[in-house]
Design an enzyme around this catalytic site. Structure first.
Site, PDB file in Angstrom:
ATOM      1  CB  CYS A 130      -0.959  -0.011   1.181  1.00  0.00           C
ATOM      2  SG  CYS A 130      -0.186  -0.506   2.724  1.00  0.00           S
ATOM      3  CG  HIS A 244      -0.843   4.219   4.245  1.00  0.00           C
ATOM      4  ND1 HIS A 244      -1.433   3.896   5.443  1.00  0.00           N
ATOM      5  CD2 HIS A 244      -0.314   3.053   3.772  1.00  0.00           C
ATOM      6  CE1 HIS A 244      -1.264   2.598   5.691  1.00  0.00           C
ATOM      7  NE2 HIS A 244      -0.601   2.065   4.683  1.00  0.00           N
TER       8      HIS A 244
END
Ligand code: A2P
Length: 335
Positions: A130, A244
């Protein structure tokens, strides 16, 4: 591939599993039948798909009979054991774990970058890490125009990357902290409320890099098909639920300006510019959550490189969507 394939979700009760279902629904994926698979602990419970309950089945070696596409997100050891079984049963696997990412015969795909690699698959296609996806979607158009030769990344990674239990630990420990109650963490190695810590993966004793950092380095080189790109990265877990963020500085082969970067990213697939210096409004995890693009802002010259080859940016993306489920469902659409 059938027009209305049978789709299995391995890890249907997990944080990414829930988003697999959401992405299949939201993107009108032509699912014929949905199979929800998880551990024996969840067998008999239900998940909802298109308004109807789907009974969760225990994942076993016979789970993949009749399955055309299997989306895996139940951890590396489950993928290692069951993805080959699914392939043998005739399914194409899109695997969100790191189990197969660096295998030479497994494509590692971000559709905005290397969709062309999907056709090389031998049954398994890997979904990248990710943190790598979040950085690489906006870096790709720049790299194509003016090769990036050096990359320095610092990540601010959400709880969701460690799964549903880690998200619950962030919420529960924050509540306990505010109530003045003791809390003993069981999922992550350190107190999470009002704290941050170096990424909770194993450290290589030789380099001092943790596994997450090593994945970002190796996967970037594989996806960009550029083994020479120099990369330094520091991965940190921050008390954010699901998106994130990353501070990125890159050095290009030729001089590059802020305006050139803005022009390259303005209409780039998978990118939304959020770069308002007047309002001091830049990418934030709260804005990234729930949407599919990588938000990019703080585009500015790296003042430490007077040669004019280096630019710094700040990005944020939903770890559960573009960082995991959405990217996998985009791959499945292309399959
Ligand atoms: P279960 O809920 O039954 O344990 P997350 O990434 O959010 O932690 O989710 C992990 C997913 O992997 C969950 O759906 C979990 O199911 C599933 N899982 C964990 N262990 C197994 C197993 N042994 N067999 C099948 N699924 C598993």
């Amino acid at each position: 591939m059938k027009a209305n394939p049978t789709v299995a979700i391995v890890g249907a009760t997990g944080a990414v599993g829930a988003e697999f279902i959401g992405c299949l629904e939201a993107r009108n994926f032509p699912v014929g039948t949905l199979k929800a698979l998880a551990s024996a602990r969840s067998a008999g419970k239900t998940v909802s798909f298109r308004g109807a309950p789907v009974v969760i089945e225990e994942l076993t070696e016979t789970s993949f009979n009749g399955v055309d596409i299997a989306l895996f997100s139940a951890g590396g050891s489950i993928s290692k054991k069951f993805a080959p079984i699914a392939v043998k049963a005739g399914a194409v696997v899109v695997d969100n774990s790191s189990a197969f990412r660096m295998h030479a015969d497994v494509p590692l795909v971000i559709p905005e970058i290397n969709a062309v690699r999907i056709k090389d698959h031998k049954g398994i296609i890997a979904n990248p890490n990710c943190a790598a996806i979040t950085a690489l979607v906006p870096l790709w158009p720049i790299h194509q125009a003016n090769r990036i030769k050096r990359l320095i990344i610092a990540t601010y990674q959400a709880a969701s990357g460690a799964g549903a239990a880690a998200m619950a630990e962030l919420s529960d420990s924050t509540r306990a902290y505010l109530d003045g109650k003791p809390y003993q963490q069981t999922v992550l190695p350190h107190p999470y409320a009002f704290n941050l810590f170096s990424h909770n993966t194993a450290i290589d004793p030789d380099t001092g890099y943790n596994d997450e950092e090593t994945k970002v380095i190796k996967e970037t080189r594989k996806i960009f098909e550029d083994d020479r790109i120099a990369i330094g990265v520091t991965c940190v877990r921050v008390p954010v639920l699901r998106a994130h963020s990353e501070a990125i500085t890159f050095e290009c082969e030729k001089p590059i300006t802020e305006d050139e970067v803005r022009a390259l990213l303005k209409d780039a697939p998978g990118v939304t510019l959020v770069d308002d210096r007047v309002k001091n409004y830049f990418p934030m995890p709260i804005d990234a959550s729930g949407q599919g693009n990588v938000l990019v802002g703080r585009i500015r010259k790296d003042l430490s490189d007077p040669s004019g080859h280096s630019i710094s940016i700040f990005v944020a993306a939903d770890q559960l969507l573009k960082g995991a489920a959405l990217n996998a469902v985009q791959i499945a659409e292309l399959v």
